[in-house]
Motif scaffolding. Structure first.
Motif, mmCIF file in Angstrom:
data_model
loop_
_atom_site.group_PDB
_atom_site.id
_atom_site.type_symbol
_atom_site.label_atom_id
_atom_site.label_comp_id
_atom_site.label_asym_id
_atom_site.label_seq_id
_atom_site.Cartn_x
_atom_site.Cartn_y
_atom_site.Cartn_z
ATOM 1 N N THR A 1 0.898 -1.237 0.008
ATOM 2 C CA THR A 1 0.038 0.156 0.037
ATOM 3 C C THR A 1 0.913 1.208 -0.096
ATOM 4 O OG1 THR A 1 -1.802 -1.115 0.979
ATOM 5 C CG2 THR A 1 -1.787 1.153 1.353
ATOM 6 N N THR B 1 2.209 1.858 -3.331
ATOM 7 C CA THR B 1 1.088 2.394 -4.377
ATOM 8 C C THR B 1 0.900 3.721 -4.159
ATOM 9 O OG1 THR B 1 0.180 0.058 -4.519
ATOM 10 C CG2 THR B 1 -1.116 2.167 -5.198
ATOM 11 N N LEU B 2 0.852 4.187 -2.760
ATOM 12 C CA LEU B 2 0.436 5.350 -2.485
ATOM 13 C C LEU B 2 1.736 6.590 -2.779
ATOM 14 C CD1 LEU B 2 -1.547 4.926 0.786
ATOM 15 C CD2 LEU B 2 -2.340 5.466 -1.407
ATOM 16 N N SER B 3 2.691 5.989 -2.686
ATOM 17 C CA SER B 3 3.754 6.883 -2.647
ATOM 18 C C SER B 3 4.457 6.962 -4.225
ATOM 19 C CB SER B 3 5.223 6.394 -2.061
ATOM 20 O OG SER B 3 5.736 5.130 -2.489
ATOM 21 N N SER C 1 4.713 8.371 -7.591
ATOM 22 C CA SER C 1 4.692 9.479 -8.143
ATOM 23 C C SER C 1 4.235 9.324 -9.699
ATOM 24 C CB SER C 1 5.614 10.513 -8.125
ATOM 25 O OG SER C 1 6.867 9.862 -8.513
ATOM 26 N N ALA D 1 0.701 4.293 -9.965
ATOM 27 C CA ALA D 1 -0.794 4.400 -9.957
ATOM 28 C C ALA D 1 -1.547 5.435 -10.220
ATOM 29 C CB ALA D 1 -1.379 3.506 -8.808
ATOM 30 N N GLY E 1 -4.833 8.051 -9.377
ATOM 31 C CA GLY E 1 -5.566 8.601 -7.993
ATOM 32 C C GLY E 1 -6.555 7.431 -7.656
ATOM 33 N N LYS F 1 -5.302 4.345 -6.165
ATOM 34 C CA LYS F 1 -4.457 4.758 -4.911
ATOM 35 C C LYS F 1 -5.610 4.611 -3.901
ATOM 36 C CE LYS F 1 -0.493 7.181 -6.325
ATOM 37 N NZ LYS F 1 -0.020 8.365 -6.127
ATOM 38 N N THR G 1 -6.806 1.038 -3.343
ATOM 39 C CA THR G 1 -5.922 0.358 -2.473
ATOM 40 C C THR G 1 -5.916 0.617 -0.986
ATOM 41 O OG1 THR G 1 -4.376 0.098 -4.491
ATOM 42 C CG2 THR G 1 -3.384 -0.103 -2.098
ATOM 43 N N LEU G 2 -6.221 1.923 -0.769
ATOM 44 C CA LEU G 2 -6.297 2.696 0.745
ATOM 45 C C LEU G 2 -7.472 2.133 1.430
ATOM 46 C CD1 LEU G 2 -4.886 4.505 2.896
ATOM 47 C CD2 LEU G 2 -6.263 6.357 1.574
#
Length: 165
Positions: free
Chosen positions: A116, A119-121, A123, A126, A128, A131, A134-135
């Motif tokens: 996660t 994926t979130l980091s 740039s 993935a 928006g 993300k 996934t969150l």
């Protein structure tokens, strides 16, 4: 007499077996969240495929970057099946008070957290919506793990006897 052949009907015994102990609310919450996680995996699979279908750059979804949408779909479905099986298997074992399942679930949550964060980091990775999807899955897993380690849940696992350890 009192002899019953193996596999035959067993006489009623007073006292509930250890596995029949009532689950505390925190355990029921954890198990429900695990079932929700398995169901959400289906949403995740559909979401990843839909998001991938809307983009031209499939390298976001595959390690090689050379797969088309079909490759992304196959990989995502297989990953989703594994995730759903893990959610359901761990939920079933936790319902039975198997503390090893709680530990396995916690370790898998740690691995899921790393994925996660990756994926979130990302740039250039993935988009928006991916993300967000996934969150949401991570938050479900977080809730399940927190519930598994509540005092009442710990007592439930301890009360299951040697089979639960």
């Amino acid at each position: 007499g009192d002899y019953q052949p193996a596999g035959g009907p067993q006489p009623y015994r007073s006292g509930a077996p250890a596995a029949a102990l009532t689950m505390p609310a925190s355990m029921a919450t954890a198990v429900r969240l695990m079932y929700a996680g398995a169901a959400y995996t289906v949403v995740w699979v559909i979401g990843v495929i839909a998001i991938a279908a809307g983009t031209k750059d499939y390298s976001v979804y595959t390690s090689s970057g050379h797969s088309g949408l079909a490759g992304v779909a196959v990989f995502t479905v297989l990953l989703g099946l594994v995730q759903a099986a893990l959610w359901l298997g761990i939920a079933r074992r936790c319902r039975r008070g198997r503390s090893g399942a709680r530990t396995a679930g916690t370790l898998l949550f740690a691995v899921y957290t790393l994925g996660t964060l990756s994926t979130l980091s990302a740039s250039d990775g993935a988009p928006g919506p991916a993300k967000l999807v996934t969150l949401i899955g991570w938050l479900i897993a977080l809730g399940a793990v927190v519930a598994l380690w509540q005092p009442a849940s710990r007592a439930f696992f301890r009360g299951q006897g040697p089979a639960g350890r």
